[in-house]
Design an enzyme around this catalytic site. Sequence first.
Site, PDB file in Angstrom:
ATOM      1  CB  ALA A  95      -0.843   0.286   1.151  1.00 24.11           C
ATOM      2  CE  LYS A  96       5.502   5.087  -0.739  1.00 26.57           C
ATOM      3  NZ  LYS A  96       6.699   4.112   0.401  1.00 26.57           N
ATOM      4  N   GLY A  97       0.158   5.638   1.342  1.00 26.32           N
ATOM      5  CA  GLY A  97      -0.326   6.859   1.372  1.00 26.32           C
ATOM      6  C   GLY A  97       0.208   8.024   0.485  1.00 26.32           C
TER       7      GLY A  97
END
Length: 431
Positions: free
Chosen positions: A103-105
């Site tokens: 994931a990444k934000g």
Amino acid sequence: MADDPFENMLAQMDRAEEYADVDHGVFERLKHPERTLKVTLPVELESGEVEVFEGYRCQFDSARGPFKGGVRFHPTVTQREVEALAGWMTWKTALVDLPYGGAKGGVICEPKDLTERDLERLTRRYTEGIRRMIGPEIDVPAPDMNTNPQTMAWMMDTYSMYEGYSVPQVVTGKPLEIGGTPGRVEATGRGVSLVTERLFEYLDRDLSDTTIAIQGFGNVGSNAARLLDEGGANVVATSDVSGAAYDPNGLDVAALGAHVDAGGLVEEYVAGEIRGGASTADSRWDDPDQITNAELLTLDVDVLIPAAVEGVITADNVDDLRASAVVEAANGPTTVAADKALTERDIQVVPDILANAGGVIVSYLEWVQNAQEFSWPLETVNAELERRIGSAFDKTVEQYDTKELPDLRTAAYTLALERTAKAHEYRGLFP
Ligand code: NAD
């Protein structure tokens, strides 16, 4: 790097597909993120103004376990970049065999223009925005560019306030006092140093007295420089955004580290304006020369370690590179075109998903300690990091040798794609 980082990631996957033992249908599935949430973040700044920011959280793939990936605060963040970085996290966690997906934000903002209080409010509002999609068993954020243990503390607190009890396990990279682990801060640099040692063992060359140039002297670059220096290698050049220092006889890494820790720039160090207690007279070696970041990349050294930003080894400078090996400490430092040229020139490249995996490995160890409500000593953390990244290096090299693959990146990608695809095959397609 291609202008669109997502296209760059797809190109890397496509390059590996012909060698990977992956069903084409599953491979196509792996090219699409599971979901991306876009959040609007109105924040009242300390100045009294209300500014509306935009943020994202992309959950790329969870076939192998909960989503895992950092949060970056940067003006150039885009949805496509966050999705590409989430994809790279998926391949990284698979390659080093952590029970996670990727994931990444990201939040579009210029942290330099925000006060500490503004950053706290923005972080809390962003955490509230993505709160329903994260959780210790769901998706576990961590620091990335311009976010740090304090940011994680605010995220953990905001999440915990809504839950009504403390949930340290919802993020990693926390301060020690609230469930962080010893060894996390230097983990990525330590991993870079460990894979560089393994590479030299594999090439049957001695690391002592090899010359190394490191672009970037931040968290990753400075820790890698210190550990490689302690291991007997000769760090002859390093840089930050202000420029590079070069001494063919070797830099005084400890003095430079103290200077940068005290807030100094590399160009000031070269000019003799040294902070942090060291003086030129204390230095073990001569005064270094000031060179540019571009010149650092083409120095005649044994190993080049890009540890700053993306897209620095390109079709324009790849023919001028003189290093015999590249260890990618930064994410995405090599464009697809430059990568092909490095393979043709037989320059060994340890790809980013392996070289900089030390950070996520120790994040995993932090998450495990939180789940156990138990803390390990630094020696245990470092030994487990070494075992895990060493094993991933050995498996990558074995794949490269036995399948006679063109380069280590293709070997790393085939392993990561095969593992992720297997997880999809076992789990099947719902409903
Ligand atoms: P950092 O902000 O601590 O340090 C970055 C360094 O690069 C600084 O010395 C900065 O002055 C320099 N720099 C910035 N822009 C530059 C430019 N245009 N040219 C030359 N130098 C420049 O960041 P970091 O945590 O050390 O991360 C470095 C790289 O490693 C990034 O690509 C990051 O995504 C990657 N990475 C970091 C971690 C981690 O745990 N910190 C984990 C995996 C990957």
